[in-house]
Design a protein around this motif. Sequence first.
Motif, PDB file in Angstrom:
ATOM      1  N   PHE A 342       0.858  -1.186   0.000  1.00 20.84           N
ATOM      2  CA  PHE A 342       0.000   0.000   0.000  1.00 20.84           C
ATOM      3  C   PHE A 342       0.899   1.243   0.000  1.00 20.84           C
ATOM      4  N   PRO A 343       1.596   1.508  -1.104  1.00 13.45           N
ATOM      5  CA  PRO A 343       2.582   2.606  -1.127  1.00 13.45           C
ATOM      6  C   PRO A 343       1.981   3.980  -0.894  1.00 13.45           C
ATOM      7  N   ASP A 344       0.686   4.128  -1.148  1.00 14.62           N
ATOM      8  CA  ASP A 344       0.049   5.430  -0.923  1.00 14.62           C
ATOM      9  C   ASP A 344      -0.419   5.602   0.520  1.00 14.62           C
ATOM     10  N   GLY A 345      -0.109   4.604   1.378  1.00 16.19           N
ATOM     11  CA  GLY A 345      -0.482   4.702   2.788  1.00 16.19           C
ATOM     12  C   GLY A 345      -1.938   4.399   3.060  1.00 16.19           C
ATOM     13  N   MET A 359      -3.709  10.963  22.275  1.00 17.16           N
ATOM     14  CA  MET A 359      -3.465   9.613  22.784  1.00 17.16           C
ATOM     15  C   MET A 359      -2.720   8.756  21.770  1.00 17.16           C
ATOM     16  N   VAL A 360      -2.919   9.011  20.482  1.00 26.34           N
ATOM     17  CA  VAL A 360      -2.147   8.266  19.473  1.00 26.34           C
ATOM     18  C   VAL A 360      -0.663   8.539  19.680  1.00 26.34           C
ATOM     19  N   LYS A 373       4.601  10.192  13.469  1.00 23.34           N
ATOM     20  CA  LYS A 373       4.455  11.427  12.721  1.00 23.34           C
ATOM     21  C   LYS A 373       2.972  11.689  12.481  1.00 23.34           C
ATOM     22  N   GLU A 374       2.651  12.959  12.312  1.00 30.75           N
ATOM     23  CA  GLU A 374       1.252  13.363  12.166  1.00 30.75           C
ATOM     24  C   GLU A 374       0.554  12.607  11.034  1.00 30.75           C
ATOM     25  N   GLU A 375       1.274  12.388   9.916  1.00 27.72           N
ATOM     26  CA  GLU A 375       0.638  11.781   8.757  1.00 27.72           C
ATOM     27  C   GLU A 375       0.439  10.269   8.890  1.00 27.72           C
ATOM     28  N   GLU A 376       1.082   9.639   9.871  1.00 31.39           N
ATOM     29  CA  GLU A 376       1.015   8.187   9.954  1.00 31.39           C
ATOM     30  C   GLU A 376      -0.389   7.670  10.266  1.00 31.39           C
ATOM     31  N   PHE A 377      -1.097   8.351  11.152  1.00 33.82           N
ATOM     32  CA  PHE A 377      -2.440   7.902  11.528  1.00 33.82           C
ATOM     33  C   PHE A 377      -3.460   9.028  11.354  1.00 33.82           C
TER      34      PHE A 377
END
Length: 419
Positions: A342-345, A359-360, A373-377
């Motif tokens: 899933f290269p596009d995340g 909490m994340v 990082k903010e973009e991870e989840f």
Amino acid sequence: MSDLTKQTSPAISERTSSLLSPTCKERVKELSESSDRLKRKASTLSQRSLLSTDFVDAQLELAQTNCDLYSTLFQGLKEAWEAGVITGDEFKDQGRSIWKRRLCLNKERTTLHQHREAVIKQMVADYPTMAAAYRATVMANFATHSAPPSWERRNKNHHDKWKQGLRELYNAVLPSNSTFSLGKPVSGELIWCPITKKYAGPLYRCAAHIIPHFMGYENVAWMLGDGGDMAAGFSHIWNLKNGLIMSKELERKFHAGDFVIVPIPTENGAPQRLRFLLLNTAYGHHQYLETREHYSELDGMELEFKGNGRPGLRYLYWHYVTSILRAVRWETAGWDDLKRRFPDGSIWATPGPYLRRSMVRQLGIAIGDYEPKEEEFKEGVCDGEGQKSSIDEKAIAAAVAERLEIASEDDSDCSDYDA
């Protein structure tokens, strides 16, 4: 619990020391020396005729230093494994022991941060043996503020009602005129597993919580964005959408984070589509005993339900995030494969306000040993209601990390009753 407040400097074997990089060795040496100084300071303060808050502060600083020391050791072992100096099994064996000690130190730190004044007050009552009073008081405070109240403990009768609700939600019971389970004639009801797409008797099926009951009502409510209210947490834990009927064999791996269930883009108005993703591909060549299929054959398959009922995405997202964080910590085989697939995340395909943003971050530090990082989840976070200090959120994250660790070693702590 027995390791809490045992402030002895780690005894680092020659073997472990030889595995560390020069930079890591130097950092370990600095922290070990600092730990020894603080231990001597606390010992000296404990001999005073009057109780001093300096003693408690020294213990807090010592706990922080030892926690940093164990973190450095853990990272050093991970680097040794990545460099091929040790095997994955050696890393996990040594790393798990270090991780458990660090969890104990986190208990002590959060207890002192949250209940410092109560600890000092109780120590005054228990004086004159300051060191013993400290150990007893910190243990007592931790137990008081971490153990669930009696009304929160799981009740089998309550669970049975919830289990029956799951059967109805998922239309999981086979009509009574069918009499085969695993290819053999049986008497009684048969239960459908949407992952294996097979019917089997209740002894082979489990009514599994997605967010386990042992996470605690208040903790769950806060993580999901509510105000940390016990009643809201109760509603989440016993929500039928926080449950899924599956094979008992799969349930153990589900709670261990070896696989996740993620959404597939679905047409508006249609029941949510879901698929199985094997996160720990080390199990790919293992046979699934019920059907003799390999786990790799389940990877990527869409779940098949017998009705329109589906588990809640916010609960599956909690399991997804905590499983990914454990995979990052241990660099589980399969996590890198998923990112390549899933290269596009877009592993999680359906955005929504599932977990509290703050909490994340704390869960990432406590479970994954890194700050996400903010973009991870970004696809699943929200700001949520209410306010808690960062210390309180760290305490919740530490409790979640510990309970996941316990569950991974003893599945009796997480196993649900027969379906």
